[in-house]
Motif scaffolding. Structure first.
Motif, PDB file in Angstrom:
ATOM      1  N   ASP A 100       0.834  -1.209   0.000  1.00 41.77           N
ATOM      2  CA  ASP A 100       0.000   0.000   0.000  1.00 41.77           C
ATOM      3  C   ASP A 100       0.867   1.256   0.000  1.00 41.77           C
ATOM      4  O   ASP A 100       0.559   2.227  -0.687  1.00 41.77           O
ATOM      5  CB  ASP A 100      -0.917   0.020   1.218  1.00 41.77           C
ATOM      6  N   LEU A 101       1.926   1.228   0.780  1.00 35.41           N
ATOM      7  CA  LEU A 101       2.822   2.385   0.826  1.00 35.41           C
ATOM      8  C   LEU A 101       3.484   2.622  -0.528  1.00 35.41           C
ATOM      9  O   LEU A 101       3.594   3.766  -0.984  1.00 35.41           O
ATOM     10  CB  LEU A 101       3.877   2.205   1.911  1.00 35.41           C
ATOM     11  N   GLU A 102       3.914   1.554  -1.171  1.00 36.05           N
ATOM     12  CA  GLU A 102       4.540   1.688  -2.494  1.00 36.05           C
ATOM     13  C   GLU A 102       3.549   2.235  -3.516  1.00 36.05           C
ATOM     14  O   GLU A 102       3.903   3.080  -4.340  1.00 36.05           O
ATOM     15  CB  GLU A 102       5.111   0.345  -2.969  1.00 36.05           C
ATOM     16  N   LEU A 103       2.306   1.753  -3.461  1.00 33.40           N
ATOM     17  CA  LEU A 103       1.273   2.269  -4.371  1.00 33.40           C
ATOM     18  C   LEU A 103       1.024   3.761  -4.093  1.00 33.40           C
ATOM     19  O   LEU A 103       0.891   4.555  -5.025  1.00 33.40           O
ATOM     20  CB  LEU A 103      -0.023   1.473  -4.229  1.00 33.40           C
ATOM     21  N   GLY A 104       0.960   4.115  -2.819  1.00 32.27           N
ATOM     22  CA  GLY A 104       0.759   5.519  -2.454  1.00 32.27           C
ATOM     23  C   GLY A 104       1.909   6.391  -2.930  1.00 32.27           C
ATOM     24  O   GLY A 104       1.698   7.490  -3.441  1.00 32.27           O
ATOM     25  N   ARG A 105       3.131   5.886  -2.765  1.00 33.74           N
ATOM     26  CA  ARG A 105       4.302   6.634  -3.232  1.00 33.74           C
ATOM     27  C   ARG A 105       4.249   6.835  -4.741  1.00 33.74           C
ATOM     28  O   ARG A 105       4.484   7.930  -5.232  1.00 33.74           O
ATOM     29  CB  ARG A 105       5.596   5.906  -2.837  1.00 33.74           C
ATOM     30  N   ALA A 106       3.889   5.791  -5.472  1.00 36.93           N
ATOM     31  CA  ALA A 106       3.820   5.891  -6.933  1.00 36.93           C
ATOM     32  C   ALA A 106       2.765   6.918  -7.363  1.00 36.93           C
ATOM     33  O   ALA A 106       3.003   7.725  -8.278  1.00 36.93           O
ATOM     34  CB  ALA A 106       3.513   4.522  -7.543  1.00 36.93           C
ATOM     35  N   GLU A 107       1.615   6.916  -6.690  1.00 36.39           N
ATOM     36  CA  GLU A 107       0.562   7.900  -7.011  1.00 36.39           C
ATOM     37  C   GLU A 107       1.037   9.325  -6.713  1.00 36.39           C
ATOM     38  O   GLU A 107       0.793  10.245  -7.492  1.00 36.39           O
ATOM     39  CB  GLU A 107      -0.721   7.587  -6.223  1.00 36.39           C
ATOM     40  N   LEU A 108       1.686   9.503  -5.587  1.00 34.04           N
ATOM     41  CA  LEU A 108       2.191  10.829  -5.230  1.00 34.04           C
ATOM     42  C   LEU A 108       3.285  11.283  -6.186  1.00 34.04           C
ATOM     43  O   LEU A 108       3.367  12.467  -6.527  1.00 34.04           O
ATOM     44  CB  LEU A 108       2.687  10.841  -3.782  1.00 34.04           C
TER      45      LEU A 108
END
Length: 193
Positions: free
Chosen positions: A7-15
């Motif tokens: 989830d953190l990696e997905l959030g980082r990619a979106e940001l």
């Protein structure tokens, strides 16, 4: 709740995608820095917090910029304490009324044996602190002065602190420190005789 690494990696990619569109959006920079910290990428978080500080200060968002510099310093402290101190000094330059930041810089300097710098920052902080915080800062000033061989100034700082309102625990600490300062003074007088 606990976020998964995925989830953190997905959030980082979106940001990161959002940053490509709005590279200097302060809220986005702050969120991306938070995610990077959670992922353990301190170097990237420091880079983002530095950018956030610059952008916020340019936009006149002084508190946001100063907070970014303080967070940056906290991340840098274990690996690069001098750089951490430079960030804190920059934060004070941006807002000299932030006594909490001056206290942080004073602590950094004191830990590194830079007594004169620590004393200067504690003294500068005094005008911007509440009474209980002032008492704690004065205790630190007294400790530093006693440690640097200036028991007379240490004693004066203790009495300044006693004049401020403080919780009972601090009063006891101040009285203990006053007694130790008096012992040092007495020992010095005996040696002089």
């Amino acid at each position: 709740y606990v976020e998964s690494l995925e989830d953190l990696e997905l959030g980082r990619a979106e940001l990161e995608r959002a940053r490509a569109i709005l590279p200097d959006e302060p809220e986005m920079l702050a969120a991306l820095a938070d995610v990077c910290v959670r992922l353990g990428n301190v170097e990237r978080a420091v880079e983002l917090l530095d950018r956030l500080a610059n952008v916020a200060l340019e936009l006149g968002q002084r508190a946001f910029g100063v907070d970014a510099l303080v967070r940056c310093a906290a991340l840098l402290d274990p690996s690069d304490p001098d750089d951490a101190m430079a960030r804190l000094a920059r934060a004070i330059e941006a807002d000299p009324t932030r006594g909490d930041v001056q206290i942080r810089l004073a602590r950094h300097a004191g830990v590194r044996g830079r007594i004169a710098d620590a004393l200067e920052n504690y003294e500068a902080a005094l005008a911007h602190l509440a009474e209980a915080e002032r008492a704690s800062a004065l205790v630190e000033i007294a400790r530093l002065r006693a440690a640097s061989g200036d028991p007379r100034s240490a004693h004066a700082s203790v009495w300044r602190a006693l004049g401020a309102q403080q919780p009972p625990a601090v009063e006891l600490e101040l009285l203990d420190l006053a007694m130790r300062v008096a012992e040092v003074r007495d020992d010095a007088a005996e040696l002089a005789d």
